[in-house]
Design an enzyme around this catalytic site. Structure first.
Site, PDB file in Angstrom:
ATOM      1  CE1 TYR A  53      -3.274  -2.720  -0.051  1.00 30.07           C
ATOM      2  CE2 TYR A  53      -3.821  -2.251   2.226  1.00 30.07           C
ATOM      3  CZ  TYR A  53      -4.036  -2.966   1.065  1.00 30.07           C
ATOM      4  OH  TYR A  53      -5.022  -3.919   1.034  1.00 30.07           O
ATOM      5  CG  LEU A 221     -20.625   0.357  -8.027  1.00 30.57           C
ATOM      6  CD1 LEU A 221     -20.763  -0.922  -8.837  1.00 30.57           C
ATOM      7  CD2 LEU A 221     -21.024   1.558  -8.886  1.00 30.57           C
TER       8      LEU A 221
END
EC number: 1.-.-.-
Length: 326
Positions: A53, A221
């Site tokens: 990351y 979403l």
């Protein structure tokens, strides 16, 4: 905050796991510190990260930010159940030809030392294989992890993005060595992505693994803003996904309005309702997002609401139980 056991272990963790993938990328260090403080203040003590990351040339940056936060003191490190991952290359010039994906003994040893240094700690509670390694034999992989557990640098081992049969194979090989093996599997799981119900969740249940869900909001979403976003700001891929699921998202939004709850929190509550799931990973970019998300643990979805959600977002498998996928 609610707590549960980490798989079949005796270790208890928060039902929400703080994901840190945005730290150093979309979230600056100062804001990341505030998010971690706020999470801990609200009882979220299960933190997830990975050595990759920060991405690309900045791989390791996220772990470094967490390490700096730990270094502030206040018993921060002692209060956190820390999970990180190994598998991806992190552009270490000293790795030479071994700067590649994999889980060799060499790589696990070197990359664990790198993670510990960046995180400014001497141990990791949960060390996870970020992906399956199809090249390195399980004898070598388990020897590498056993060595680190015996040294006290690692408490438990987890996997991520494994297929159901990978979990079974890994555990079978661990049992041959009389080693505890895996205690968790981190997997993509949400109302919009339920493929894990075919093989991974049944395997995890049988093996006593806790499942940690990544992308529980399906890349945003299910967060309530997808349908409201400016069409001109969407990527082609994002626009296609929204159109593909528009009817489902509209029905979901209407149901959440009836419940008087935010879409993101209902989506997380649905994940939390599954007894195989240890925790969904939340990845807030701001403190405000974190505060909103914490409310998900307070939502209880009854059988009728779960049925309605299942009608909107049907699971996989068809008529045959678990699709006989194996």
């Amino acid at each position: 905050m609610e707590y549960t056991y980490l798989g079949r272990t005796g270790l208890r963790v928060s039902r929400l796991c703080l994901g840190t993938m945005n730290f150093g990328v979309d979230t600056d260090e100062k804001t990341a510190f505030r998010i971690m403080d706020e999470a801990l203040d609200n009882g979220i003590q299960f933190f997830d990260t990975a050595n990759i990351y920060g991405w690309g040339k900045n791989a390791g940056l996220t772990e470094s930010i967490i390490g700096k936060w730990f270094a502030q003191g206040g018993q921060r490190r002692e209060k956190v159940v820390l999970a990180t991952k190994v598998y991806e290359p992190i552009s270490d010039p000293n790795d030479g030809p071994n700067d590649m994906r994999g889980l060799s003994l060499y790589k696990i040893r070197r990359h664990l030392e790198g993670s510990l240094k960046r995180l400014q700690t001497d141990h990791i509670e949960l060390y996870q294989m970020h992906h399956i390694d199809r090249r390195t034999p399980w004898d070598e992989i388990w020897e590498a992890f056993e060595t680190q557990v015996r040294s006290g640098k690692v408490d438990y081992i987890g996997s991520s993005n494994f297929a159901g049969w990978h979990l079974v194979k890994a555990q079978a090989e661990a049992e041959k060595r009389r080693f505890m093996g895996l205690v968790t599997e981190q997997h993509k799981y949400s109302l919009l992505e339920r493929t894990a119900e075919m093989e991974v969740l049944p395997a995890a249940r049988d093996l006593g693994l806790g499942v940690v869900a990544w992308s529980p909001l399906a890349g945003g979403l299910l967060g309530g803003k997808a349908l409201k976003s400016n069409a001109g700001t969407r990527t082609a891929k994002r626009a296609d996904l929204i159109e593909k699921h528009r009817l489902q998202l509209e029905k979901f939004s209407d149901l959440c309005k009836e419940l008087g709850e935010k879409e993101a929190n209902v989506a997380l509550a649905w994940v939390l309702a599954n007894p195989v799931l240890t925790a969904p990973i939340i990845g807030p970019r701001t403190v405000e997002q974190l505060r909103d998300t914490i409310k998900a643990v307070e939502i209880s979805l009854d059988k009728e609401i779960l049925r309605m959600l299942n009608d909107i977002f049907p699971g996989p498998g068809g008529e045959t139980p678990e699709a006989y996928a194996w």
